[in-house]
Enzyme design. Structure first.
Site, PDB file in Angstrom:
ATOM      1  N   GLY A   1      38.820 -52.917  41.747  1.00 26.52           N
ATOM      2  CA  GLY A   1      39.317 -52.290  42.649  1.00 26.52           C
ATOM      3  C   GLY A   1      40.937 -53.049  43.550  1.00 26.52           C
ATOM      4  N   PRO A   2      42.128 -51.927  43.264  1.00 28.26           N
ATOM      5  CA  PRO A   2      43.060 -53.318  43.803  1.00 28.26           C
ATOM      6  C   PRO A   2      42.888 -53.433  45.458  1.00 28.26           C
ATOM      7  CG  PRO A   2      43.025 -50.357  43.880  1.00 28.26           C
ATOM      8  CD  PRO A   2      41.583 -50.998  43.296  1.00 28.26           C
ATOM      9  N   PRO A   3      43.130 -54.353  46.119  1.00 30.26           N
ATOM     10  CA  PRO A   3      42.884 -55.367  47.013  1.00 30.26           C
ATOM     11  C   PRO A   3      43.187 -54.310  48.212  1.00 30.26           C
ATOM     12  CG  PRO A   3      44.837 -56.269  46.490  1.00 30.26           C
ATOM     13  CD  PRO A   3      44.563 -55.264  45.808  1.00 30.26           C
TER      14      PRO A   3
ATOM     15  N   VAL B   1      40.760 -51.152  49.126  1.00 31.19           N
ATOM     16  CA  VAL B   1      39.789 -50.249  48.845  1.00 31.19           C
ATOM     17  C   VAL B   1      38.690 -49.862  49.783  1.00 31.19           C
ATOM     18  CG1 VAL B   1      41.643 -49.471  46.939  1.00 31.19           C
ATOM     19  CG2 VAL B   1      39.346 -50.548  46.728  1.00 31.19           C
ATOM     20  N   GLY B   2      37.854 -50.939  50.555  1.00 30.14           N
ATOM     21  CA  GLY B   2      37.267 -51.248  51.239  1.00 30.14           C
ATOM     22  C   GLY B   2      35.937 -52.057  49.991  1.00 30.14           C
ATOM     23  N   LYS B   3      35.967 -52.228  49.191  1.00 31.97           N
ATOM     24  CA  LYS B   3      34.630 -53.863  48.311  1.00 31.97           C
ATOM     25  C   LYS B   3      33.973 -53.949  49.115  1.00 31.97           C
ATOM     26  CE  LYS B   3      37.456 -55.165  45.626  1.00 31.97           C
ATOM     27  NZ  LYS B   3      38.813 -54.793  45.879  1.00 31.97           N
ATOM     28  N   THR B   4      34.621 -55.009  50.167  1.00 32.08           N
ATOM     29  CA  THR B   4      33.548 -55.909  51.064  1.00 32.08           C
ATOM     30  C   THR B   4      33.124 -55.704  51.363  1.00 32.08           C
ATOM     31  OG1 THR B   4      34.655 -57.515  50.251  1.00 32.08           O
ATOM     32  CG2 THR B   4      33.702 -57.890  52.346  1.00 32.08           C
TER      33      THR B   4
ATOM     34  N   SER C   1      51.484 -49.396  27.717  1.00 29.58           N
ATOM     35  CA  SER C   1      51.917 -48.334  28.526  1.00 29.58           C
ATOM     36  C   SER C   1      52.924 -48.070  28.462  1.00 29.58           C
ATOM     37  CB  SER C   1      50.989 -47.962  29.114  1.00 29.58           C
ATOM     38  OG  SER C   1      51.315 -48.664  30.501  1.00 29.58           O
TER      39      SER C   1
ATOM     40  N   LYS D   1      47.877 -44.504  38.121  1.00 34.35           N
ATOM     41  CA  LYS D   1      49.235 -43.887  37.857  1.00 34.35           C
ATOM     42  C   LYS D   1      49.663 -41.920  37.671  1.00 34.35           C
ATOM     43  CE  LYS D   1      48.783 -46.608  33.579  1.00 34.35           C
ATOM     44  NZ  LYS D   1      48.754 -46.757  32.138  1.00 34.35           N
TER      45      LYS D   1
END
Length: 792
Positions: A367-369, A371-374, A690, A733
């Site tokens: 996911g984008p930076p 967003v809370g992955k870590t 796209s 999008k």
């Protein structure tokens, strides 16, 4: 022991009577020509000896089957015995008598009388048959038996030298067999078996077989004794050498510290519960350290290696928290939304609860930076009750970072996987590998290839670090990786992970997260009391819309931190009245808005269409401009476009030319006019298929001078025949279009399923138009009759 006499009484000199008293022997067999002393104690046996001495001094010696029996019956006595001559008799003070007897001949009992004072018998003498001693077979057998006797003696069989001399001088097979049988301590049934064989050659063969068995036993016994003596000698030698080494080290004033360390290593080894192969290797290294000089260069390397080996958590595990309700509560408290990820973790917990032993899952959060992955990985570790280890792989190029260096190198250490396990103190932590899409590779190796073994549950139970040199079980570890993009991850590496996509947050989600997590966190970090600052929802909406443009939350958190610092300064200066931040007051605190919605169209324009793009930071709105000028049919593309996007423009132009009559265009216009297509923000690289339908709509608008509807955004790939193909990143999008205030979105029909996954609160304000052909796009995006004005 039986002895042989050279002047014995022979069978020919004495006539053996047919009736003789019987003396039953407990544990001995007397053979012919053997002289044996016997002790007699039973009353019937003493009377039998007296009867023999009163007549012709002859008595029949037979063995009893059970030596423990005192009172005998007929069936308790063997029926083959030896007629013997009583040579001497001596009465002992305790009532027993001692007799010296010499065997004369074998005899077979015909009848037994057990009713008399002594056992009386009728016998048949069994004379020794004549044998041709000159026969080759007999001579060979005699020689073999003599050689076997010598070998048995050399292997430690106790035989008196006199018997050996007599045996070497005997050539008669029967007598040689009797001599050996009486002196080789055979079991009673075996001796009786030999006594009952009348034929001398057959008897000697049976004795030879017993001799060979005895030699085999003696050989094995000697081997065992030699081995045991060798082991004892080795232990004693090592003990004395160690004592000498200690004495030398004490004289030199050294070695005590090393001895203490070795004791310490052995104590830790005993409690580490390592696998057997690993334990053997560590013990071997400890023994090697014992033989080293304390000041040797290799000693420090060996100590470092042993420190790692005994400190690693080979058998230490934390217990998983299998309370699914409690785990869900922790996940919900730490993170708002992210339902798909939470559901997957709770599924893992459910399976773990039902099945005690299972392989740890390997999840990949993409996911984008921001967003809370870590932070999600940290929250999962807390929910599971596991230790959390984070390892950033961004820019790692050396394979040794993963697998470690071999111990031969100076300063060698284990890889970061083993280092993380060691620092966690358990062999089942949650291990987060951050930024796996940014791993590099060069001449030092490819770290992502080294990670293939780590992240494969079928292989990682025997992960071998180069430094340790022994396998370590990683199957209990739960690995979670994070990435912004999947494209840069090599296919084999990506195949080992279960990919979970994390989309950017919606405006409502950002407001909820800010109120629940970001604002309390920044209040705490900046020392602002909760009653001194209130950030309203309107101010948050303005912060998100005009001061940050991102899929995640990092910039929003920075802006909130900036507000808290300004309030903290006011409090520190003594201006401690409560601050209420409203939407209008944001600009006074943070300055002018940082994000300008330049791309939002205020009116319908010719040659300007709004496309939707996916970026690493989430979705974005992309304006595409086209202008038609007199020229020679050239196509100019600007705006830092990639090869795929350039090809999309070419395909779109070819489609427009093929539809020129349907669009009311003169075909000559393509030869007499140039077309310029531009995508603003030219310093930012743009690529991907796209934007195909957006290019087609822009050029069709410029050529037909029909304006594009300003409230329509679109995305989709185009083919030469005008088919609209599906694209990716639909949620990102759609969120970008919503942020831009667009309420009508054109999407490929094949992306309908992706729209279904978008939360209903986002979809309710949007109108989705699903298309299969570009003709449908032109119909929905272009005004029917527009002014004949220039673009812009």
């Amino acid at each position: 022991m039986a002895t042989a006499e050279t002047n014995e009484v022979t069978e020919q000199e004495l006539k053996i009577p047919t009736e003789l008293p019987v003396l039953a022997l407990r544990d001995i067999i007397v053979f012919p020509f053997m002289i044996v002393p016997l002790y007699v104690s039973r009353d019937k046996s003493i009377k039998a000896v007296d009867q023999a001495l009163a007549n012709n001094r002859m008595i029949l010696l037979v063995a009893q089957r059970d030596g423990e029996k005192e009172t005998l019956a007929k069936e308790d006595i063997y029926l083959t015995g030896t007629v013997s001559m009583i040579m001497r008799m001596l009465k002992l003070p305790d009532g027993r008598i001692r007799v010296l007897v010499q065997g004369l001949s074998r005899a077979k009992i015909l009848t037994l009388d057990m009713e008399k004072e002594f056992i009386d018998s009728t016998i048949e003498a069994l004379p020794e048959p004549d044998v041709d001693r000159a026969k080759i077979e007999v001579m060979a057998l005699v020689r073999n038996v003599k050689a076997a006797v010598e070998k048995a003696t050399s292997l430690g069989k106790a035989i008196s030298p006199e018997i050996l001399v007599v045996a070497q001088n005997l050539d008669e097979p029967g007598r040689l067999a009797d001599l050996i049988a009486s002196n080789f301590e055979l079991k009673l049934p075996e001796s009786q078996e030999i006594l009952e064989v009348v034929d001398p050659v057959e008897r000697l063969q049976k004795v030879y077989s017993f001799l060979n068995r005895e030699i085999e036993l003696l050989t094995i016994q000697q081997q065992i004794s030699t081995q045991a003596k060798g082991e004892m000698d080795k232990v004693q030698r090592e003990y004395f050498m160690r004592q000498q080494l200690k004495a030398i080290q004490q004289e030199l004033g050294e070695g005590n510290e090393l001895a203490e360390e070795i004791t310490h290593y052995r104590e830790k080894l005993a409690t580490a519960k390592m696998p057997k192969a690993v334990e053997e290797e560590v013990e071997r290294q400890i023994k090697k350290l014992e033989r080293m000089h304390p000041d040797a260069a290799e000693t420090a390397t060996m100590r470092n290696y042993l420190d790692w080996m005994v400190d690693l958590p080979w058998s230490v595990q934390t217990e998983d928290n299998l309370d699914i309700a409690a785990a869900q509560k922790i996940l919900d408290n730490d993170h708002y939304g992210l339902d798909k990820v939470k559901e997957r973790i709770l599924e893992y917990l459910a399976v773990r609860k039902l099945k005690n032993k299972m392989k740890g899952p390997i999840l990949c959060f993409v996911g984008p930076p921001g967003v809370g992955k870590t932070s999600l990985g940290r929250s999962i570790a807390r929910a599971l009750g596991r230790k959390f280890i984070r390892m950033s792989l961004g820019g790692v190029r050396d394979e040794a970072e993963i697998r470690g260096h071999r111990r031969t190198y100076v300063g060698a250490m284990p890889g970061r996987i083993i280092q993380g396990i060691n620092s966690a103190g358990s062999n089942n932590p949650l291990f987060m590998l951050d930024e796996v899409d940014k791993i590099g590779s060069d001449f030092r190796g490819d770290p992502s290839s080294a990670l293939l073994e780590v992240l494969d549950p079928e292989q990682n139970f025997s992960f071998r670090d180069h430094y340790l040199g022994v396998p370590f079980d990683l199957s209990n570890v739960m690995f979670i990786t994070t990435a912004n993009l999947l494209d840069t991850i090599q296919p084999a590496f990506r195949d080992r992970m279960e990919v979970i996509f994390l989309s950017g947050y919606t405006l409502e989600e950002k407001i909820q997260i800010a109120n629940r997590h970001l604002i309390p966190k920044q209040f705490d970090e900046n020392g602002v009391p909760a009653d001194k600052l209130h950030i309203t929802e309107g101010s948050l909406r303005r912060l998100i819309g005009e001061y940050t443009r991102e899929a995640g939350l990092r910039n929003l958190e920075r802006e909130i931190a900036s507000i808290c610092r300004k309030v903290a300064r006011k409090i520190a200066e003594g201006k401690g009245s409560k601050t209420v931040l409203t939407a209008r007051g944001v600009e006074a605190v943070l300055g002018p808005p940082k994000v300008f919605q330049e791309h939002v169209l205020t009116r319908d324009r010719i040659g300007v269409a709004m496309g939707l793009a996916w970026t690493e930071t989430g979705g974005d709105v992309l304006l595409v401009e086209a202008m038609v000028m007199k020229g020679k049919g050239a196509l100019t593309l600007t705006g830092h476009l990639g090869d795929v996007m350039k090809e999309s423009v070419q395909a779109a132009l070819s489609f427009i030319r093929s539809r020129s009559s349907a669009l009311g265009l003169d075909e000559e216009v393509f030869a007499t006019h140039d077309i310029h297509v531009h995508v603003p923000e030219g310093s930012i690289p743009k690529d991907g298929p796209s934007a195909g339908i957006t290019m087609a709509v822009t050029m069709a608008s410029a050529l037909t001078e029909r304006p594009v509807k300003r409230d329509v955004a679109m995305t989709g790939e185009i083919t030469l025949r005008g088919t609209v193909l599906p694209i990716g990143g639909v949620k990102e999008k759609v969120l970008a279009a919503r942020r831009a205030g667009v309420n009508k979105i054109i999407l490929p029909a094949l992306n309908r399923k992706d729209v279904e996954e978008i939360p209903p609160n986002i979809r309710k304000d949007l109108q989705f138009i699903f298309v299969e052909e570009v003709d449908e796009v032109l119909k929905e995006a272009l005004r029917k009759n527009g002014p004949k004005s220039a673009a812009g």
